[in-house]
Write a protein that holds these residues in place. Structure first.
Motif: not given
Length: 204
Positions: A89-116
């Motif tokens: 869904l977020f890639r469709f909105q123009g974000y670069k989206a990375e799904v983190t590993q299921a364990t040890g994600d430090f509280g983030a399930d996805l990391i989005l990047s866009k325009e720096g």
């Protein structure tokens, strides 16, 4: 624990109040004109019936909207499937989206990047309201990943305490209503793109 009401619940309560006002207003207004309790009751009942029919019509439209959005399929997903779907869904909105590993994600399930800018996202595929813990975890993830923003996305809603903590910490909360809007926008654009491609093929 206080909970913020969903949009549909707020609308339902609004119509219930409106039905009561219409009935009382119709009875009082008719009686003041006719001095007949019988006619007043008929007008009051007809007013309530009108409001109920309007509520049924709106409920049908809401149900059709939910079917179009695909939120019912999301409700059946497990947590990992939900995370990957949000990535799409977020890639469709123009974000670069990375799904983190299921364990040890430090509280983030996805990391989005866009325009720096970097955004950490925690995904909560819940059947109940999401509480404080999700906001606290994604706030910690923002510091760990040195992100600019932190979001929590759910197919459900959030407790009032979660909303308050998110507001004071600058965390964006995306609840069921907003997620449905995002899904409908994506499906609408995909449908328009498909029609455009079909037209090109037909004219070729």
């Amino acid at each position: 624990m206080a909970r913020r009401k969903s949009k549909s619940k707020q609308e339902e309560e609004l119509f219930q109040g409106l039905a009561g006002m219409v009935m009382l207003g119709g009875i009082a207004g008719t009686y003041s004109l006719t001095k007949s309790w019988g006619a007043s009751m008929v007008v009051g009942v007809l007013g309530v019936v009108g409001v109920v029919l309007l509520m049924i019509s709106i409920q049908r439209k809401r149900t059709e909207r939910l079917k179009r959005s695909g939120i019912t399929q999301i409700d059946k997903m497990d947590g990992v499937q939900f995370e990957h779907y949000l990535g799409h869904l977020f890639r469709f909105q123009g974000y670069k989206a990375e799904v983190t590993q299921a364990t040890g994600d430090f509280g983030a399930d996805l990391i989005l990047s866009k325009e720096g800018k970097r955004i950490v996202v925690q995904a909560k595929r819940y059947s109940k309201n999401v509480g404080l813990k999700a906001v606290q975890e994604v706030q910690s993830a923002r510091a760990h990943y040195r992100a600019n923003s932190a979001w929590v996305v759910t197919n459900s809603n959030f407790t009032q305490q979660a909303y308050e903590l998110a507001k004071s910490n600058g965390v964006r909360l995306i609840n069921r209503d907003e997620l449905i809007e995002m899904l409908l926008q994506m499906k609408g654009k995909l449908s328009a793109s498909k029609k455009a491609n079909d037209n090109v093929k037909t004219s070729a």
